[in-house]
Scaffold this motif. Structure first.
Motif, PDB file in Angstrom:
ATOM      1  N   GLY A 265       0.788  -1.231   0.000  1.00  0.00           N
ATOM      2  CA  GLY A 265       0.000   0.000   0.000  1.00  0.00           C
ATOM      3  C   GLY A 265       0.815   1.274   0.000  1.00  0.00           C
ATOM      4  N   TYR A 266       2.142   1.172  -0.008  1.00  0.00           N
ATOM      5  CA  TYR A 266       2.958   2.374  -0.022  1.00  0.00           C
ATOM      6  C   TYR A 266       4.372   2.039  -0.495  1.00  0.00           C
ATOM      7  CZ  TYR A 266       5.102   0.701   4.349  1.00  0.00           C
ATOM      8  OH  TYR A 266       5.769  -0.038   5.297  1.00  0.00           O
ATOM      9  N   ALA A 267       5.104   3.076  -0.904  1.00  0.00           N
ATOM     10  CA  ALA A 267       6.521   2.956  -1.237  1.00  0.00           C
ATOM     11  C   ALA A 267       7.337   3.550  -0.101  1.00  0.00           C
ATOM     12  CB  ALA A 267       6.828   3.683  -2.539  1.00  0.00           C
ATOM     13  N   LEU A 268       8.402   2.873   0.283  1.00  0.00           N
ATOM     14  CA  LEU A 268       9.279   3.327   1.361  1.00  0.00           C
ATOM     15  C   LEU A 268      10.605   3.757   0.736  1.00  0.00           C
ATOM     16  CD1 LEU A 268       9.769   3.607   4.426  1.00  0.00           C
ATOM     17  CD2 LEU A 268      10.611   1.254   4.403  1.00  0.00           C
ATOM     18  N   VAL A 269      10.914   5.048   0.824  1.00  0.00           N
ATOM     19  CA  VAL A 269      12.124   5.593   0.211  1.00  0.00           C
ATOM     20  C   VAL A 269      13.215   5.693   1.274  1.00  0.00           C
ATOM     21  CG1 VAL A 269      13.117   7.481  -1.123  1.00  0.00           C
ATOM     22  CG2 VAL A 269      10.697   6.916  -1.384  1.00  0.00           C
ATOM     23  N   THR A 270      14.333   5.017   1.038  1.00  0.00           N
ATOM     24  CA  THR A 270      15.436   4.994   2.004  1.00  0.00           C
ATOM     25  C   THR A 270      16.663   5.680   1.396  1.00  0.00           C
ATOM     26  OG1 THR A 270      16.195   2.826   1.234  1.00  0.00           O
ATOM     27  CG2 THR A 270      14.547   2.859   2.975  1.00  0.00           C
ATOM     28  N   GLU A 271      17.787   5.579   2.121  1.00  0.00           N
ATOM     29  CA  GLU A 271      18.963   6.353   1.717  1.00  0.00           C
ATOM     30  C   GLU A 271      20.075   5.528   1.074  1.00  0.00           C
ATOM     31  OE1 GLU A 271      19.925   9.902   4.284  1.00  0.00           O
ATOM     32  OE2 GLU A 271      18.933   8.674   5.791  1.00  0.00           O
ATOM     33  N   LEU A 291      19.877   7.499  -5.513  1.00  0.00           N
ATOM     34  CA  LEU A 291      21.195   7.027  -5.921  1.00  0.00           C
ATOM     35  C   LEU A 291      22.271   8.055  -5.603  1.00  0.00           C
ATOM     36  CD1 LEU A 291      19.925   5.533  -9.255  1.00  0.00           C
ATOM     37  CD2 LEU A 291      20.700   4.253  -7.273  1.00  0.00           C
ATOM     38  N   GLY A 292      22.465   8.277  -4.311  1.00  0.00           N
ATOM     39  CA  GLY A 292      23.510   9.194  -3.899  1.00  0.00           C
ATOM     40  C   GLY A 292      23.198  10.641  -4.175  1.00  0.00           C
ATOM     41  N   THR A 293      21.947  10.979  -4.393  1.00  0.00           N
ATOM     42  CA  THR A 293      21.548  12.352  -4.653  1.00  0.00           C
ATOM     43  C   THR A 293      20.266  12.649  -3.897  1.00  0.00           C
ATOM     44  OG1 THR A 293      21.048  13.962  -6.409  1.00  0.00           O
ATOM     45  CG2 THR A 293      20.177  11.744  -6.684  1.00  0.00           C
ATOM     46  N   ALA A 294      19.952  13.913  -3.773  1.00  0.00           N
ATOM     47  CA  ALA A 294      18.713  14.290  -3.099  1.00  0.00           C
ATOM     48  C   ALA A 294      17.513  13.809  -3.898  1.00  0.00           C
ATOM     49  CB  ALA A 294      18.661  15.802  -2.914  1.00  0.00           C
ATOM     50  N   CYS A 295      16.406  13.577  -3.202  1.00  0.00           N
ATOM     51  CA  CYS A 295      15.177  13.154  -3.868  1.00  0.00           C
ATOM     52  C   CYS A 295      14.656  14.307  -4.718  1.00  0.00           C
ATOM     53  CB  CYS A 295      14.136  12.737  -2.830  1.00  0.00           C
ATOM     54  SG  CYS A 295      12.650  12.033  -3.543  1.00  0.00           S
ATOM     55  N   GLY A 320      20.092  13.670   8.135  1.00  0.00           N
ATOM     56  CA  GLY A 320      18.801  13.109   7.768  1.00  0.00           C
ATOM     57  C   GLY A 320      17.730  14.173   7.637  1.00  0.00           C
ATOM     58  N   ARG A 321      17.757  15.180   8.517  1.00  0.00           N
ATOM     59  CA  ARG A 321      16.788  16.273   8.434  1.00  0.00           C
ATOM     60  C   ARG A 321      17.003  17.094   7.165  1.00  0.00           C
ATOM     61  NH1 ARG A 321      12.580  15.917  12.105  1.00  0.00           N
ATOM     62  NH2 ARG A 321      12.265  18.155  11.827  1.00  0.00           N
ATOM     63  N   ARG A 322      18.263  17.296   6.804  1.00  0.00           N
ATOM     64  CA  ARG A 322      18.538  18.040   5.570  1.00  0.00           C
ATOM     65  C   ARG A 322      18.047  17.272   4.349  1.00  0.00           C
ATOM     66  NH1 ARG A 322      23.471  19.121   8.267  1.00  0.00           N
ATOM     67  NH2 ARG A 322      24.514  17.466   7.078  1.00  0.00           N
ATOM     68  N   ALA A 323      18.271  15.958   4.344  1.00  0.00           N
ATOM     69  CA  ALA A 323      17.799  15.139   3.226  1.00  0.00           C
ATOM     70  C   ALA A 323      16.276  15.154   3.160  1.00  0.00           C
ATOM     71  CB  ALA A 323      18.315  13.708   3.373  1.00  0.00           C
ATOM     72  N   ALA A 324      15.628  15.116   4.318  1.00  0.00           N
ATOM     73  CA  ALA A 324      14.166  15.160   4.346  1.00  0.00           C
ATOM     74  C   ALA A 324      13.653  16.493   3.820  1.00  0.00           C
ATOM     75  CB  ALA A 324      13.666  14.930   5.770  1.00  0.00           C
ATOM     76  N   ARG A 325      14.374  17.557   4.134  1.00  0.00           N
ATOM     77  CA  ARG A 325      13.954  18.883   3.660  1.00  0.00           C
ATOM     78  C   ARG A 325      13.994  18.952   2.141  1.00  0.00           C
ATOM     79  NH1 ARG A 325      12.264  22.662   1.980  1.00  0.00           N
ATOM     80  NH2 ARG A 325      12.190  24.813   2.720  1.00  0.00           N
TER      81      ARG A 325
END
Length: 670
Positions: A265-271, A291-295, A320-325
């Motif tokens: 029911g969902y996609a889980l995006v990891t690092e 792939l080693g870049t921001a989403c 992790g907070r910066r990547a989430a931003r």
């Protein structure tokens, strides 16, 4: 290359849509048709119907429909030409190219051959890496230590690159073959041009690393990611950008996880790669990784082709907070009312793998369910560093949140957030809306025109939740009269230079003694001027434009394939790409440039917003014609189909909603 319509019809007639769809969807016979779970949205009860007699698929849940070519484009991520060639190859047909110029034919054949050859080279390297893994006890020990079973390693095609500098020379006898460098497998060092091509030093890019093949949605190997066994730097190494691989568009594990998106029911995006593999091992096969870049927005758009719910998982530390931003910026343009976007922050000492091993899969699943919704994370990001007990702090938050809120498509979620933001900054919603409407908002640094959706109050909000409905009864359904003087007078729109804030000469409305441009003409002009608007439109609008008769439909179909294959391009690049195609004269005529001067400095954003509103109005009226035709079909089916009347009423509701919005925007006379 222009593919003759007669060949397309022959190909569709010969292809078995049940067989094509059945490779991706488990189908069961249900009367004259076949039924299965829709691959385009999550569902538990089958509503996806495939008709062997009509050679057509249709989902009664999400409305997606099409033929065998359309299915390959939508589900396998192919462009139109690529889908035609792929389908023709399956049935032993040669795509005719006699109508193309020799140069066009040679260029197209060369591009297809290059892409096929590069994937062949990468597949061959992948096979060699997998064989090497069997003889690499250190790599095997590393994978076992991470809990990876042989079955999962085989599923993801994991291998090992030996420590030698030229190990691939034993795999590719011609180690100097330029394809090895072009595919990213071999590095060529000519010491900054001081050495000739023959004397340049060549060596393997990947050495002493666990190798993770990166596959596209068709399952073809397009690149690799390599992870060191120890603590050397860099820990992860990706293939470089190549003709078949762009890390800003691809997601690791997407090919393997597509079916699991529907089941979970969902996609889980990891690092990272190991997060994806470990999660699959531990019962979460619906994980993918950037792939080693921001989403990016392209990553998010690709995910929403397979699911309506995405959860981004990040470490709880500052990185992790910066990547989430950054992921938030990419996700906002797709945050429609029917989609779920969440942000999961694990404790700083854990990644998904270690968390599940310590606390169990059920605890991780609860964490996912309790993840931070996009709306809350957006507010938290905007208020960071702002003291809301002071007027200055509230004003600062108002400035921070405006570009985030503006990037969202219009809908109930966006309007609710306006009220919530207004409460936090101690304004009422109308006052905040008026404030933002009356003051120019600078584009956020790093935000492209592609992701800036111009959804200010009263403006156009692009997105997949495009509002639907009906125009007033007295409008003229077939023509778009430029001089009808609606309340909104479109400004001149611009084209030419690379998108991202650069502009050239404005495009004037077409003049002359001939008939005024039709609505499809206007849509062509606006979309070729700003291709990013195509990406912001819903699937229904894409289908509507691609289904148009003649050169208009062919042009829009080609434009869609260009976006999938090359991303957003300026008009100058599109013009070169359509040389020799049947619709080139139509595009050239509609994109004829006036002698007017450049856009005044500071007005570029307003020009873009005006053009977006003009496009939205044109599409509304075109959509109404389509909805009326669907209503006629529903009425004709009453008495035969028990759901026909229900469909008619639903269509009427959508048209009434559109009519109300057109009246509110002053487009009744458009």
């Amino acid at each position: 290359m222009t593919i003759p319509a007669s060949f397309i019809q022959e190909l569709i007639a010969r292809a078995d849509v049940v067989e094509i769809v059945g490779r991706y969807v488990q189908l069961k016979k249900a009367g004259a048709n076949f039924m299965g779970l829709c691959p385009f949205h999550g569902e538990k009860s089958p509503s996806f119907s495939v008709s062997p007699t009509k050679q057509f698929y249709h989902c009664f849940g999400c409305g997606v429909h099409g033929n065998a070519i359309g299915f390959l484009m939508e589900h396998a991520g192919m462009g139109f030409v690529e889908a035609v060639h792929d389908l023709a190859g399956q049935y032993g047909l040669q795509v005719p190219e006699d109508d193309a110029s020799p140069a066009e034919r040679a260029r197209a054949a060369s591009q297809r051959q290059k892409q096929a050859t590069l994937t062949d080279v990468l597949e061959k390297a992948g096979d060699a890496y997998r064989k090497q893994l069997r003889q690499a006890p250190g790599a095997i020990e590393y994978l076992k230590g991470r809990g990876v079973s042989g079955e999962v390693a085989k599923q993801f095609g994991i291998g090992y690159a030996p420590a030698g500098w030229r190990s691939l020379a034993s795999v590719f006898p011609d180690y100097d073959d330029p394809l090895l460098a072009e595919s990213g497998l071999v590095i060529v060092n000519n010491e900054e041009g001081q050495l000739s091509e023959a004397d340049a030093k060549r060596y393997d890019r990947f050495r002493d690393r666990v190798m993770f093949p990166i596959r596209n949605v068709k399952g073809e190997c397009i690149g690799f990611g390599g992870r060191v066994l120890g603590d050397e730097k860099p820990k992860y190494l990706n293939s470089p950008e190549t003709p078949v691989f762009s890390k800003g568009r691809e997601l690791y594990g997407l090919y393997e996880a597509r079916a699991a998106f529907r089941d979970r029911g969902y996609a889980l995006v990891t690092e990272g790669y190991m997060d994806v593999v470990a999660l699959a091992q531990l019962g979460f096969p619906n994980a993918v990784a950037t792939l080693g870049t921001a989403c990016t927005t392209e990553h998010v758009q690709k995910l929403f082709r397979f699911t309506e719910s995405v959860v981004f998982s990040f470490d709880g530390d500052a990185a992790g907070r910066r990547a989430a931003r950054k992921a938030l910026d990419g996700a906002l343009p797709y945050a429609t009312d029917v989609r779920s976007i969440k942000f999961l922050f694990l404790p700083a000492e854990h990644d998904p793998d270690s968390f599940i091993r310590e606390h169990g899969a059920e605890a991780f699943a609860r964490f996912v369910n309790e993840a931070t919704p996009l709306s809350r994370f957006m507010i938290e990001a905007a208020r960071e560093g702002c003291d809301l007990t002071t007027a200055e702090g509230r004003a600062h938050m108002t400035s921070n949140v405006r570009p985030l809120w503006s990037a969202m498509p219009d809908g109930a979620l966006k309007r609710q957030l306006l009220s919530e933001i207004a409460t936090l900054v101690q304004l009422d919603a109308p006052a905040l809306s008026d404030l933002w409407a009356s003051t120019p908002g600078p584009r956020k640094a790093g935000t492209s025109a592609q992701s800036q959706r111009y959804s200010e109050p009263g403006g156009y909000a692009g997105g997949d939740d495009y509002d639907l409905g009906m125009p007033p009864p007295d409008y003229e359904s077939q023509r778009y009269e430029i001089d009808s003087k609606p309340k909104f007078q479109p400004r001149k729109f611009v084209k030419g230079k690379r998108w991202g804030g650069k502009f050239e000469e404005p495009i004037e409305p077409l003049r002359g003694r001939g008939a005024p441009p039709s609505r499809p003409d206007v849509a062509v002009r606006l979309l070729l001027s700003n291709m990013a608007q195509w990406e912001a439109m819903s699937h229904e609008l894409h289908m509507m434009l691609c289904d148009l008769q003649g050169h208009h439909g062919a042009l829009f179909t080609w434009l869609d394939s260009q976006l999938h294959e090359h991303g957003v391009q300026p008009w100058a690049a599109l013009r070169e790409g359509m040389r020799g195609l049947d619709f080139e004269p139509l595009a050239e005529r509609l994109m004829s440039v006036s002698e007017a001067g450049p856009t005044p400095e500071g007005e570029e954003a307003q020009h873009l917003a005006d053009a977006a509103r003009e496009l939205a109005s044109v599409l509304d009226f075109m959509l109404d014609d389509r909805l009326k035709a669907q209503q006629s079909e529903a009425i004709a089916a009453v008495g035969k189909d028990p759901k026909a009347l229900e469909r008619y009423k639903a269509l009427e509701t959508r048209r009434l909603e559109l009519s109300a919005r057109l009246r509110a925007s002053g487009s009744e006379t458009a």
